[in-house]
Design a protein around this motif. Sequence first.
Motif, PDB file in Angstrom:
ATOM      1  N   GLN A  36       0.841  -1.204   0.000  1.00 11.84           N
ATOM      2  CA  GLN A  36       0.000   0.000   0.000  1.00 11.84           C
ATOM      3  C   GLN A  36       0.873   1.251   0.000  1.00 11.84           C
ATOM      4  OE1 GLN A  36      -2.441  -0.508   3.491  1.00 11.84           O
ATOM      5  NE2 GLN A  36      -3.820  -1.958   2.479  1.00 11.84           N
TER       6      GLN A  36
ATOM      7  N   GLU B 278      -8.021   3.945   8.667  1.00 14.48           N
ATOM      8  CA  GLU B 278      -7.535   3.911   7.282  1.00 14.48           C
ATOM      9  C   GLU B 278      -8.691   4.006   6.291  1.00 14.48           C
ATOM     10  OE1 GLU B 278      -3.754   1.308   6.832  1.00 14.48           O
ATOM     11  OE2 GLU B 278      -5.204   0.141   7.993  1.00 14.48           O
TER      12      GLU B 278
ATOM     13  N   GLU C 197      -8.131  -2.707   3.098  1.00 13.24           N
ATOM     14  CA  GLU C 197      -8.461  -2.374   4.499  1.00 13.24           C
ATOM     15  C   GLU C 197      -9.828  -2.965   4.854  1.00 13.24           C
ATOM     16  OE1 GLU C 197      -5.811  -1.474   5.359  1.00 13.24           O
ATOM     17  OE2 GLU C 197      -5.029   0.359   4.470  1.00 13.24           O
TER      18      GLU C 197
HETATM   19 FE   LIG Z   1      -3.075   0.320   5.276  1.00 16.56          FE
END
Ligand SMILES: [Fe+2]
Length: 167
Positions: free
Chosen positions: A59, A117, A147
């Motif tokens: 990510q 997130e 996520e």
């Molecule tokens: Fe993350």
Amino acid sequence: MGLFSKDIKTFDDLFMHTLQDIYYAENQITQALPKMIAKASDPQLKQGFQTHLSETKNQIKRLEQVFKLAGHSPKGVNCPAIDGILEEADEIAGEVADKEVLDAALIASAQAVEHYEMTRYGTLVSWARQLGHEDWAKLLQQNLNEEQATDKKLTAMAEGKVNRRAA
Ligand SMILES: [Fe+2]
Ligand SMILES: [Fe+2]
């Protein structure tokens, strides 16, 4: 941000600030996850954290691509929110003696991280689209999907066995 000047002037600046916020957060999360891996007892939970650590590293690479596409170099900006969530996770884990209760606590802390997130990525995806950058939105959406999937897996583990064992 300066005390006498407002550094965020445009919507682009606001996007960039938020991108720097999540970049900082993801980097902090890569520091925190190994500690959570070490503390987890359930092998599936341990493995889940391990998998998410590699996802998190990936990510960060996607975020670096967004910075690059936007013509900026990757940079973090302090994010007291994630610092607080991680600090609390550490504190709680330090106070739980029973291993099975600790697993339940670790899941709860991890879900607080995932939800933080998710709120950031949800915002960034929609701002990237509004700014006319579908390519940035796509990369950010991939992070958001990971996520969300992680959050769901954690709920399934908690409700499927960890909470019952802790009770
Ligand atoms: Fe993350
Ligand atoms: Fe995550």
